[in-house]
Design an enzyme around this catalytic site. Structure first.
Site, mmCIF file in Angstrom:
data_model
loop_
_atom_site.group_PDB
_atom_site.id
_atom_site.type_symbol
_atom_site.label_atom_id
_atom_site.label_comp_id
_atom_site.label_asym_id
_atom_site.label_seq_id
_atom_site.Cartn_x
_atom_site.Cartn_y
_atom_site.Cartn_z
ATOM 1 N N LYS A 57 -52.899 -9.447 80.245
ATOM 2 C CA LYS A 57 -52.249 -9.885 79.004
ATOM 3 C C LYS A 57 -53.064 -11.019 78.392
ATOM 4 C CE LYS A 57 -47.567 -11.280 77.478
ATOM 5 N NZ LYS A 57 -46.209 -11.614 77.967
ATOM 6 N N SER A 104 -42.606 -9.032 75.610
ATOM 7 C CA SER A 104 -43.849 -9.294 74.906
ATOM 8 C C SER A 104 -45.088 -8.677 75.571
ATOM 9 C CB SER A 104 -44.055 -10.800 74.788
ATOM 10 O OG SER A 104 -44.279 -11.372 76.064
ATOM 11 N N SER A 148 -40.156 -10.253 79.524
ATOM 12 C CA SER A 148 -41.389 -9.754 78.907
ATOM 13 C C SER A 148 -42.267 -8.866 79.791
ATOM 14 C CB SER A 148 -42.221 -10.919 78.375
ATOM 15 O OG SER A 148 -41.681 -11.377 77.165
#
Lengths: 483, 500, 128
Positions: free
Chosen positions: B82, B157, B181
């Site tokens: 990420k 996310s 997330s």
């Protein structure tokens, strides 16, 4: 005309002399090339996290105890949020409602009337970087100082029952000096105002005598020496009284001390309180101190400067002025203490130290621990004088030699043959020689010109290279001239 | 020799590498080609690093040829990270314009650990800007698509990471989980995602959103892989004061299909948030299956859970408002020049040029959602409102933790939906931020309590995956893995891959 | 400018209610906004955000709506409850006072938008 009394609050910041910074392992130092002591943590780079320097906490706890504070069992770091380019995270890790220490005091002598100045809190935080204002429309930022452990010490006005507040410029200066001495004794900071490792922001207000509520206060910045603190506070007190006497009102503001002009000038309006949005720093866990740990630190505290001052005066019979000189530096005080214990006349040693030793230290720019002098050395020297081995003048020369070479006094005296000659036979032969060589002077003396005696003494001393015991020389000359 | 190495799990690739049936370079090439093939449609990556990956793979092949590191299960395994975890010299943007050009000068601890394990970095994945969002639509750059249906969101996310795993663009990925997330996008994308106990994995180098809630975790194709990655990334880090100094078990030892006597709590509040009936059915069937396999299940109640969202939307923005203060254009990232002529004398209204630079940089650098959270957080921390909002939220957070403590006195795990619905359409909830936040309603409580949670695929609604959330006591990831593994062994959902 | 009534109308529209409302608490009847336009401007200033007028209006609506939802928390009696700022029961995490390597100055300045003489350069900071 009303009489006014000033009240002064002090907010003092002290940089700790740890080896590494508060929350990262960058070195703590003064000066150096810009941005060379930086890492992701003290630059506030995304993703970096602080880790508390154990030694810094210990140093500050020691200081808090020495300032007679209570160490709270739980201590929490908060974030103080404000934007400034020298603050890399745009928040400062500081403390809020769980500071390290609270409710302490610092004793000052205040011209003979001892006062215990109340301290509200001692807390830990990190220093900011430095803004360098260059010419043109740009400023430079150097983050070397960012993250250096900082201790904040704040006085309490009004003081709680039994404690006092600062009420004059002299007291403000003495408070700061006592604070500096204490921290110096603890060895937690080099407390240099000129280098900024001790910074002071006093706030000043005045009120008509007898009035209980405080007047409007102003804060003074840019005070970089004890002298400036005295002058700045003194100026501000007088300025405020003048304003009030002229029917004006004191404005709450921050004022800058202009050292060259000797005045304070307004900086920024403090109409509304800064909104710092304190909250517990989620990146750090709380600190909890055990009673044992606190007691251990307390038991390890050295004798503090004021206690030492009082002891020097009572035990060694020193005058306050001399004692103040001796205790001002922990090294010197320790040195003196050792001498005073090892020698019969503590006042005489004090005299030697405050005159001869300080003169040499000043002249050479050395610190005491950089010389090879030891208390035993000095006591040894004084004993040689007392025992008549050398005379006072020789002693000064020997002392200088000791100071630079680290040799003992007897060693120097022996090597240079400086022993005082007290042997009557040896002196007598020199005396005879001098009298024989100067028959005219002998005649004049015997004719009543007795002031010539000192001239004869001088001749004998020159012949003996100053080593002859002056008393013996005097005695023999008199005997011979008056026989 | 399979020509679709990218379809394999970590443990399958590892077996091939170990038996020398493939080289690390072949594995890397397979994934690089796969990314080239599908990522223009999925758009999981902000940055791909094919050259870096091939270089790493070649180095791995050399090590492997000497017979070293063969037992290390992540050697030569392609990973996507990420884009809010720092990678030295490789763009790390947090999907924010304010960090559009930011190349960290250090590696996050998890990145270091993956490097030591000799995993191969294939790229940095998209996210909601600074991890604030539930759909990856808040990315400052572009929207990531759900590989199962390109018109739907991948969740967020960590939407880029979940989509990349689901689309076989990497063997596994790392995500971060502040309010769901990792788990929620894993659920939307039909993969396995775990948020470990707060403090299990170092946050050093994870760009902070809400520090007391953030936690890094794996997104994988199955539970076995989840255990393997956990083994590599968990453990005390001296650079993170909040990382826990506790022994890290070998999580692969928990890969046992055994739930006999396991006590499952099913808290009813988690089904009350407008939960899609098909989602509820799938979750309840999963519980039934575990009961069939020897577990006991009981419905329970956790009343404070309904306050979770409010607590979260005070605490997370408060921390974020402070964490994001550092993006000011001075040291890194975007800088927008101040207005000319604003160098004025200080008055109450006039701005100095430095303040103008800060304000313009942040105005242009941050997206709407981020600004909103900064504003809420700033407000909630302000003097006069602190007690009513921030302090109150922290206190209710305590109540919520107590509810979990109580539940875990009775149950070994709690089972809920991961999200009340399956993936929704792109743009569908964009105008309704509150509906958006609902997607995290089931996952937020675990962050507030600091406990571990895992999402595993448990069915489909119209070809869109449904996620099953299992939560356990703090530090009891082993039970999570055991339960999730048992479930996986008796179902086929995790074997399905999207038709790209 | 954000008017009181405008905000009230916006928030009170039945059609715009979502599951969120039912979740975090019913919208209080007759609820009025908390943040005035001046408040929004002040918070924006504190946050160093130069918002457009349009943004200020949108944000005012969103924030006020959230604040209404937060009201739900006030129903709970938390008088005797300790706040949770850390979920982990850990104390006294320290590092030793040992200096380590700092970064080379080139790394320190690697991402800086403006550099001179090994310093970060910013617009002149007025002595305030």
């Amino acid at each position: 005309m009303a009489e006014y009394e000033p009240i002064i609050g002090m907010e003092v910041h002290v940089e700790l002399q740890t080896r590494s910074k508060m929350f990262c392992s960058c070195e703590v130092a003064f000066g150096g090339e810009p941005n060379t002591r930086c890492c992701p943590v003290c630059l506030g780079l995304p993703g970096s996290l602080p880790v508390i320097n154990e030694k810094a906490v210990e140093y500050m706890a020691r200081a808090a105890l020495a300032l007679n504070c209570t160490i709270l069992p739980q201590c929490i770091f908060h974030r103080k949020n404000y934007y400034y380019p020298d603050l890399p995270k745009n928040y400062q890790i500081s403390q809020y409602d769980y500071p390290l220490g609270v409710n302490g005091w610092v004793e000052i002598l205040a011209g003979g009337r001892s006062k215990k100045i109340a301290i509200r809190r001692v807390h830990m935080e990190e220093d900011t970087g430095k803004l360098l204002h260059v010419s043109g429309n740009r400023s430079y930022v150097d983050y070397n100082r960012s993250g250096v452990p900082l201790m904040e010490i704040v006085t309490q006005n009004p003081p709680p029952e039994g404690l006092d507040q600062i009420e004059s410029a002299e007291e403000a200066r003495e408070y700061l000096q006592r604070l500096r001495q204490i921290l110096l004794y603890l060895g937690v900071s080099d407390v240099k105002m000129e280098e900024g490792s001790m910074r002071c922001e006093p706030n000043v207000s005045v009120r008509p005598k007898g009035q209980s509520e405080f007047g409007v206060k102003t804060e003074i910045k840019n005070l970089n020496s004890f002298r400036a603190v005295y002058l700045g506070v003194d100026y501000e007190i007088k300025r405020q009284i003048r304003v009030l006497e002229q029917g004006g009102k004191v404005v709450q503001e921050t004022r800058r001390w202009d050292d060259e002009r000797g005045v304070t000038v307004p900086m920024r309006s403090k109409e509304f309180e800064q909104e710092y949005r304190y909250f517990p720093d989620p990146d750090l866990v709380p600190l909890r101190f055990t009673e044992e740990w606190i007691e251990k630190l307390r038991s390890e505290l050295p004798e503090l400067p004021l206690a030492k001052l009082k002891r020097f005066m009572s035990d060694y019979g020193l005058a306050q002025a001399d004692a103040e000189v001796l205790i001002d530096s922990p090294d010197l005080a320790e040195f003196y203490d050792a001498c005073a214990v090892g020698y019969k006349d503590p006042k005489a040693v004090a005299n030697w130290i405050t005159t001869e030793l300080l003169r040499l230290l000043n002249a050479t720019g050395k610190k005491l621990n950089e010389t090879k002098l030891t208390p035993t050395h000095l006591c040894g020297l004084l004993e040689l004088v007392d025992g008549g081995t050398i005379n006072r003048n020789t002693a000064k020369a020997v002392f200088e030699e000791m100071f630079t070479t680290g040799k003992t006094a007897p060693e120097i005296v022996r090597q240079k043959g400086l022993e005082q000659v007290s042997d009557e036979a040896a002196i007598e032969s020199v005396v005879n020689r001098v009298l024989d060589a100067n028959p005219n002077e002998v005649k004049r003396y015997r004719a009543g010109e007795i002031k010539l005696l000192s001239w004869f003494v001088g001749q004998v001393m020159r012949e003996t290279k100053g080593k002859a015991n002056p008393a013996t020389v005097n005695k023999l000359l008199r005997e011979k001239l008056e026989s | 020799m399979t020509d679709a190495l990218y379809e394999l799990t970590i443990h399958e690739i590892h077996d091939l590498l170990r038996s020398k049936q493939v080289s690390a370079r072949e594995v890397a090439e397979s994934f690089i080609r796969r990314i080239e093939e599908v990522d223009s449609r999925v758009r999981a990556f902000i940055t791909t690093t094919p050259e870096h990956a091939l270089k790493q793979a070649e180095a791995v092949d050399e090590v492997l040829s000497r017979g070293d590191l063969l037992a290390n299960p992540l050697v030569g395994i392609p990973v996507a990270i990420k884009d809010n975890m720092c990678t030295r010299g490789i763009l790390t943007t947090c999907a924010s314009k304010i960090l559009y050009n930011y190349k960290p000068i250090y590696d996050a601890t998890v990145v270091e650990r993956l490097n030591e394990s000799r995993a191969i970095l294939v790229g940095k994945t998209n996210l909601d800007e600074f991890a604030m969002g539930s759909s990856t639509e808040n990315s400052g750059f572009f929207v990531t698509r759900n590989p199962w249906n390109l018109d739907t969101v991948p969740g967020g996310s960590s939407g880029g990471s979940a989509a990349a795993v689901a689309a076989n663009e990497c063997a596994f990925a790392l995500g971060s989980d502040t309010g769901g997330s990792i788990r929620q996008p894993a659920s939307f994308c039909g993969v396995v995602g775990m948020k470990p106990t707060y403090g299990r994995v170092s946050r050093y180098g994870l760009v902070a959103f809400a520090s007391s809630l953030d936690q890094i975790g794996p997104i994988t194709k199955d539970v076995t892989d989840c255990a393997i990655v956990l083994n590599a990334i968990c453990g005390k880090d001296p650079r993170d004061s909040t990382s826990l100094d506790v022994p890290v078990p070998d999580f692969t030892q928990s890969l046992r299909a055994d739930v006999k006597g396991l006590k499952i709590g099913v808290p009813k509040e988690f089904f009350g948030f407008g939960t899609d009936p098909e989602v509820e059915d799938a979750v309840r069937s999963a519980v039934d299956l575990l009961v069939e396999l020897g577990a006991h299940a009981e419905e329970t109640s956790m009343p404070s859970v309904e306050y979770g969202l409010a607590v979260y939307y005070i605490i997370a923005p408060a921390e974020c408002s402070s964490n994001l203060a550092r993006y000011d254009g001075v040291r890194y990232g975007l800088r927008v020049a101040p207005d000319s002529g604003t160098v004025t004398r200080q008055t109450r209204e006039a701005k100095s040029s430095i303040v103008s630079m800060f304000e313009k940089t942040r105005e242009q650098g941050f997206g709407a959602e981020v600004k909103q959270r900064i504003m809420i957080g700033t407000y909630a921390l302000s003097a006069g409102y602190y007690d009513a909002y921030y302090l109150k939220a922290q206190k209710v957070r305590t109540l919520l933790r107590r509810d979990f403590d109580k539940a875990f006195e009775k149950f070994d795990v709690l089972i809920t939906p991961t999200s009340p619905t399956v993936a929704f359409g792109i743009g569908e909830r964009a105008d309704d931020p509150y509906a958006m936040k609902l997607a995290d309603i089931c996952t937020i409580p675990a962050n507030l309590a600091g406990i571990p949670g895992i999402s595993v695929p448990c069915g489909f609604k119209e070809e869109l995956p449904i996620g099953l959330q299992i939560m356990a006591r703090g530090l009891d990831e082993e039970t999570l893995i055991r339960v999730a593994f048992t479930y996986e062994q008796h179902t086929e959902h995790h074997r399905k891959r999207p038709p790209l | 400018m954000i008017e009181h009534a405008q905000c009230y109308n916006w928030a009170a529209s039945e059609n715009q209610r979502t599951a969120f409302d039912t979740l975090v608490g019913a919208y209080p009847q007759g609820g009025c906004m908390k943040l005035t336009a001046q408040d929004i401007a002040d918070v924006a200033r504190l946050s160093r955000l130069e918002l457009t007028e349009e943004e200020k209006e949108t944000l005012a609506g969103h924030i006020n709506r959230l604040l209404e939802h937060f009201e739900k928390l006030q129903q709970l009696d938390t008088e005797a409850v300790e706040p949770t700022s850390h979920v982990i029961p850990v104390f006294n995490v320290f590092r030793k006072d040992e200096p380590g390597e700092s970064l080379p100055v080139n790394d320190v300045l690697a991402n800086a938008p403006d550099v001179a003489d090994d310093c970060f350069v910013v617009p002149r900071v007025v002595e305030t």
